[in-house]
Each structure stands twice: as structure tokens, then as C-alpha cells.
Enzyme design. Structure first.
Site, PDB file in Angstrom:
ATOM      1  N   GLU A 143      91.233  13.505  89.968  1.00 30.62           N
ATOM      2  CA  GLU A 143      91.393  14.178  88.672  1.00 30.62           C
ATOM      3  C   GLU A 143      92.875  14.320  88.361  1.00 30.62           C
ATOM      4  OE1 GLU A 143      89.803  18.146  86.307  1.00 30.62           O
ATOM      5  OE2 GLU A 143      90.100  18.310  88.469  1.00 30.62           O
ATOM      6  N   LYS A 167      85.223  15.363  80.532  1.00 26.90           N
ATOM      7  CA  LYS A 167      84.729  16.518  81.292  1.00 26.90           C
ATOM      8  C   LYS A 167      83.878  17.414  80.385  1.00 26.90           C
ATOM      9  CE  LYS A 167      86.703  19.883  84.543  1.00 26.90           C
ATOM     10  NZ  LYS A 167      88.023  20.257  85.119  1.00 26.90           N
ATOM     11  N   CYS A 175      85.264  17.386  88.435  1.00 23.24           N
ATOM     12  CA  CYS A 175      85.575  18.690  89.033  1.00 23.24           C
ATOM     13  C   CYS A 175      84.519  19.759  88.737  1.00 23.24           C
ATOM     14  CB  CYS A 175      86.967  19.133  88.584  1.00 23.24           C
ATOM     15  SG  CYS A 175      87.693  20.405  89.651  1.00 23.24           S
TER      16      CYS A 175
END
EC number: 3.5.1.3
Length: 283
Positions: free
Chosen positions: A50, A119, A160
Site C-alpha cells: 500500500e 479502497k 488494508c
């Protein structure tokens, strides 16, 4: 060679635990060199961490943001083609139509952009006395599922904080994914508590391989990443786990093992869909 219509039963996965600096061009150059090294060692799917081209922080996202395609992703496309690999480009801050996203671009062995995952779940947390972070101060959430096909298996993507949401992994498993990859930067509070636990949970619940690619730890950074990039098998075993320093983590992914586990404990066939369901609201 694979037989026509049959996926290959195993492949080598590499995760690049990159030491990220404040100099974007250096980050991209070093990432590409490590990708070449991973390919030399036989990796067929490679993932970056990331925020690989930028320090992680709401104040950095606007400064480092790029369009996709753009400068950083162009380099990833070129190196994927040069090495003839599937390249999961970790994530970068992306600018599009005045909004910023935390975005993972995936490239095929011919350099084509296969999918772009923004994301979905933004990292807004407050653990008093430990860590407060609000991605939503500068970023907008994505709103689509992201999978891509390889000659080995279908792969599902999250970034994440997306890993905390079991429903996303379940939908990917329903869609035939056998590997889930989460480029992610947990921190020194959530890392030791939940990083490995979440990966093993997603792997066992869905009988899939789960891989996480973290940046290397930099104790001088404003946001200190946990490191410990990890690869977990569908039995919940940790196959490989990095330390905190820059390195390439490898594991051979055995899809026959996945098929055996699903046969031995056939939970995916035993779900009581008459009682409950997790279902997507969008394609």
C-alpha cells in the site's frame, strides 16, 4: 504448459516489502528493481505494498497524487511487460475529477491495465492514547469489487482496512477467487493485535489463500507501518512472513491443496442460504 481449459495447479507469489521514502521517483525505481529481482526468482504474480510511491498520511496524499494511467503506473505497466508477470501495484494516491482515492492498479504480462481497485473502506479510527487517523479527510471511497483472472486462479483485491470487512472476502470467494491480496499498512497498535489474525480469519472462513504486502517499517515516519508482509494458506497456516525490513517474500501457492481442503471440509457447499446470505448490491 497448462492443458487447454485447465488452470495451472501452482504458481509462485512474491510480496515486495518496500522501504518507502519521501522521494517518489526513488520509490518507483526501487520498486521496479525489486519486481525484476522477484521475477528472476520465478515469481509469476508480484505485489507491491500500500502507498508504495508516497509516504502514508493525509497531508501527503494530495501532494503525491497522480492520474491512472500516469507516471508511476506507466512504469509498473512497463516492468510487468518486461518481466512477463501479473503485477499488483500496491496502491498510490490517485486523483480523478477533483477527488482523491487510495488505488491499486493491476497489470498483466503484456502490460495491460487489468483492473483498478479503489479502497472501499476508508481508515477512520480513534484508539485513545494510541492512534487516531482519518483517511476520509482527504480521500474518497471506491465503490466496486475488483477481481482479475490469471492462468492460475482468479484473484480478489482489497486495500488494508478492506481486510477487516469479512463480507468483501466472502463475495470474492463466491465469485471464484482462490487468492485474496491486500496491500496494507497496519501500524504499531493494530499490527500486533490484528494483522495476522485477520488474514488467517479471511483464509479459513473462505478457504482461500490470503496475502498482505506491507511497506517496510520506518521508525522516523509520521505513520509507522507494522511490516510483516504475510502469506496464509486456506488451512490458516502462515506459509511465509517477513520481518520489518525491506525484503521480497516468496511462497509457492498450491491450488491442489486448496481443492483438497474444500473437499475435506466442504463449508462452501454447506452454507444455509435458506437462513442467511451475503450478497453484493452492485456488480
Amino acid at each position: 504448459m497448462a492443458l487447454p481449459g485447465r488452470a495451472m495447479a501452482s504458481f509462485r507469489l512474491a510480496l515486495i516489502q518496500l522501504q518507502v521514502s519521501s522521494i517518489k521517483s526513488d520509490n518507483v525505481t526501487r520498486a521496479c528493481n525489486l519486481i525484476r529481482e522477484a521475477a528472476k526468482q520465478g515469481a509469476q504474480i508480484v505485489s507491491l505494498p500500500e502507498c508504495f510511491n508516497s509516504p502514508y498520511g493525509t497531508n501527503y496524499f494530495p501532494e503525491y497524487a497522480e492520474k491512472i494511467p500516469g507516471e508511476s503506473t506507466q512504469k509498473l505497466s512497463e516492468v510487468a511487460k518486461e518481466c512477463s508477470i501479473y503485477l499488483i501495484g500496491g496502491s498510490i494516491p490517485e486523483e480523478d475529477a477533483g477527488k482523491l482515492y487510495n488505488t491499486c492498479a493491476v497489470f498483466g504480462p503484456d502490460g495491460t491495465l487489468l483492473v483498478k481497485h479503489r479502497k472501499i473502506h476508508l481508515f477512520d479510527i480513534d484508539v485513545p492514547g494510541k492512534i487516531t487517523f482519518q483517511e476520509s479527510k482527504t480521500l474518497s471511497p471506491g465503490d466496486s469489487f475488483s477481481t482479475f483472472d490469471t492462468p492460475y486462479c482468479r484473484v480478489g483485491l482489497g486495500i488494508c482496512y478492506d481486510m477487516r470487512f469479512a463480507e468483501l472476502a466472502q463475495i470474492y470467494a463466491q465469485r471464484g477467487c482462490q487468492l485474496l491480496v491486500y496491500p496494507g499498512a497496519f501500524n504499531l497498535t493494530t499490527g500486533p493485535a490484528h494483522w495476522e489474525l485477520l488474514q488467517r480469519g479471511r483464509a479459513v472462513d473462505n478457504q482461500v489463500y490470503v496475502a498482505t504486502a506491507s511497506p517496510a517499517r520506518d521508525d522516523k515516519a509520521s505513520y509507522i507501518a507494522w511490516g510483516h508482509s504475510t502469506i496464509v494458506n486456506p488451512w490458516g497456516e502462515v506459509l511465509a512472513k517477513a520481518g520489518t525490513e525491506e525484503m521480497i517474500l516468496y511462497s509457492d501457492i498450491d491450488l491442489k491443496k486448496l481443492a483438497e481442503i474444500r473437499q475435506q471440509i466442504p463449508i462452501l457447499r454447506q452454507k444455509r442460504l435458506d437462513l442467511y446470505a451475503v450478497e453484493p448490491k452492485k456488480p
